[in-house]
Design an enzyme around this catalytic site. Sequence first.
Site, short mmCIF file in Angstrom:
data_model
loop_
_atom_site.label_atom_id
_atom_site.label_comp_id
_atom_site.label_asym_id
_atom_site.label_seq_id
_atom_site.Cartn_x
_atom_site.Cartn_y
_atom_site.Cartn_z
N SER A 193 0.86 -1.19 0.00
CA SER A 193 0.00 0.00 0.00
C SER A 193 0.89 1.24 0.00
CB SER A 193 -0.89 0.00 1.25
OG SER A 193 -1.74 1.13 1.24
N GLY A 239 -4.36 -4.75 5.47
CA GLY A 239 -3.37 -4.50 6.52
C GLY A 239 -3.69 -3.27 7.33
N ASP A 273 -7.15 2.82 -3.28
CA ASP A 273 -7.94 2.80 -2.03
C ASP A 273 -8.24 4.24 -1.63
OD1 ASP A 273 -7.48 1.30 1.30
OD2 ASP A 273 -9.14 2.41 0.39
N LYS A 312 -10.21 -7.95 6.95
CA LYS A 312 -9.35 -7.49 8.04
C LYS A 312 -9.91 -8.05 9.35
CE LYS A 312 -7.78 -3.08 6.16
NZ LYS A 312 -7.95 -1.61 6.24
N ASP A 346 -13.95 -2.36 2.17
CA ASP A 346 -13.06 -2.55 3.31
C ASP A 346 -13.84 -2.12 4.55
OD1 ASP A 346 -9.74 -1.15 4.15
OD2 ASP A 346 -11.24 -2.12 5.38
N GLU A 348 -11.01 0.51 -4.01
CA GLU A 348 -11.36 0.14 -2.65
C GLU A 348 -12.07 1.28 -1.92
OE1 GLU A 348 -7.90 -1.38 -0.65
OE2 GLU A 348 -8.88 -1.45 1.30
N LYS A 371 -0.83 -0.83 -4.55
CA LYS A 371 -2.10 -0.15 -4.20
C LYS A 371 -1.77 1.30 -3.91
CE LYS A 371 -4.75 -0.20 0.09
NZ LYS A 371 -5.51 -1.09 1.03
N LEU A 372 -2.47 2.20 -4.59
CA LEU A 372 -2.24 3.63 -4.39
C LEU A 372 -3.38 4.21 -3.56
CD1 LEU A 372 -1.28 4.73 -8.03
CD2 LEU A 372 0.26 3.94 -6.19
N LYS A 373 -3.04 4.94 -2.51
CA LYS A 373 -4.06 5.68 -1.78
C LYS A 373 -4.48 6.86 -2.66
CE LYS A 373 -4.21 3.49 2.13
NZ LYS A 373 -5.44 2.84 2.61
N ASN A 408 -10.39 5.05 0.95
CA ASN A 408 -10.77 5.18 2.37
C ASN A 408 -11.94 6.15 2.55
OD1 ASN A 408 -7.46 4.60 2.78
ND2 ASN A 408 -8.82 3.50 4.17
C1 LIG Z 1 -2.27 -0.73 4.49
C2 LIG Z 1 -3.50 0.10 4.41
O1 LIG Z 1 -3.66 0.84 3.49
N1 LIG Z 1 -4.36 -0.04 5.42
C3 LIG Z 1 -5.66 0.56 5.61
C4 LIG Z 1 -5.56 2.03 5.88
C5 LIG Z 1 -4.70 2.40 7.02
C6 LIG Z 1 -3.84 3.45 6.84
C7 LIG Z 1 -3.05 3.91 7.85
C8 LIG Z 1 -3.07 3.31 9.09
C9 LIG Z 1 -2.27 3.77 10.14
C10 LIG Z 1 -2.30 3.15 11.36
C11 LIG Z 1 -3.12 2.05 11.56
C12 LIG Z 1 -3.92 1.60 10.53
C13 LIG Z 1 -3.91 2.22 9.28
C14 LIG Z 1 -4.74 1.77 8.24
C15 LIG Z 1 -6.60 0.30 4.43
O2 LIG Z 1 -6.48 -0.68 3.71
O3 LIG Z 1 -7.56 1.07 4.29
MG LIG Z 2 -8.68 0.05 2.71
#
Ligand SMILES: CC(=O)N[C@@H](Cc1ccc2ccccc2c1)C(=O)O
Ligand SMILES: [Mg+2]
Length: 368
Positions: free
Chosen positions: A136, A291, A189, A263, A239, A214, A162-164, A191
């Site tokens: 990620s 993750g 992703d 998750k 997610d 995502e 995976k790009l935020k 979010n």
């Molecule tokens: C790897 C990934 O992108 N994880 C989460 C987002 C995320 C991003 C930052 C975080 C910081 C601290 C604890 C949990 C976190 C979860 C997701 O898939 O949406």
């Molecule tokens: Mg996510």
Amino acid sequence: MKVTGFELRRIAMPLVSPFRTSFGVEHDRDVLLVRAVTEDGAEGWGECVAMSEPLYSSEYVDGAAEVIRRFLVPAVLSLPDADPYLAEVPFAKIKGHPMAKAAVQTALLDAKLRIAGTPLAAHLGAVRDRVPAGVSVGIMDSIPELLEAVEGYLAEGYLRIKLKIQPGWDVEPVRAVRERFGDILLQVDANTAYTLADARHLAKLDPFELLLMEQPLPEDDIRGHAELARQVRTPICLDESITSARAAADAIALGATSVVNIKPGRVGGYLEARRVHDVCAANGVPVWVGGMLETGIGRAANVALAALPGCVLPGDTSASDRYFRRDVTAPFVLAEGHLAVPTGPGIGVEPDPDALAEVTTATQWLAR
Ligand SMILES: CC(=O)N[C@@H](Cc1ccc2ccccc2c1)C(=O)O
Ligand SMILES: [Mg+2]
């Protein structure tokens, strides 16, 4: 299994680089570890994946510690047999707090399996001894910086990028990565950063043949995701919205998701995570393991889960050094783009006492 008590241990883990998403920037992890100790001296570990602040979901680490202290540990200690499956009954009476529940349940499951000599992967039904690793990549200050980061991860052997994304950082970064690196496995992703009004804009991602998009919309907007899925070609992956096996069944039935990010912390533990996997598999919906920047404790259990048959896409189960200079367990290291599934009993890893001592900020013993 009789549990004599639990240790709550807070550790401060600096990140190797800031991790930026649509909901904020993380520089360190303030992690809560739970250790269950049984009557005959066996122990089990669980990791609470809650962030310091309620930005990913409503949970946050201080709140999770409080729920564990006041409600979850007393519930377990009052059980004649502290079996993780039996603990789901009193846990169900406590509303919400899946990350807190998952940490305690995993400590019990780890202890139970160590006593039985059974690896978590075997207990969950794993079919592979190594899993493909994705990574990620956070939101960056510039496109060149992003391309440099992606180039580095590809050079390390990651099999999926995976790009935020967020409004203002989406089409251009994706276009730049696609143009520079060709037909790599690529996904995004958001979010929850968009609304249905952004549908036409999000459709501009369709030409880049992404594996999935995502959680573009808010956690509770199932109808919106179903409508969005009719307006864009890129498969929608949920997610934050998938909080249980039933939520997965509902989202699938309503056409809101065609891929699911599993998750364990989001759904209350590995037992429910396996149920989400099974519901998705029964509906022909591919899953992958997400993750939460876990230490080796949570990472070990996630890698076991990622070895289940329905986990057909690389997950966010990256190597330890994606996030930490020094993990609290032996590091998970990429080998040809894969992570090896732990083969020892339970989660198959132990925290290194010195590494743990170095990062511990608080510890508390909770007994009957
Ligand atoms: C790897 C990934 O992108 N994880 C989460 C987002 C995320 C991003 C930052 C975080 C910081 C601290 C604890 C949990 C976190 C979860 C997701 O898939 O949406
Ligand atoms: Mg996510």
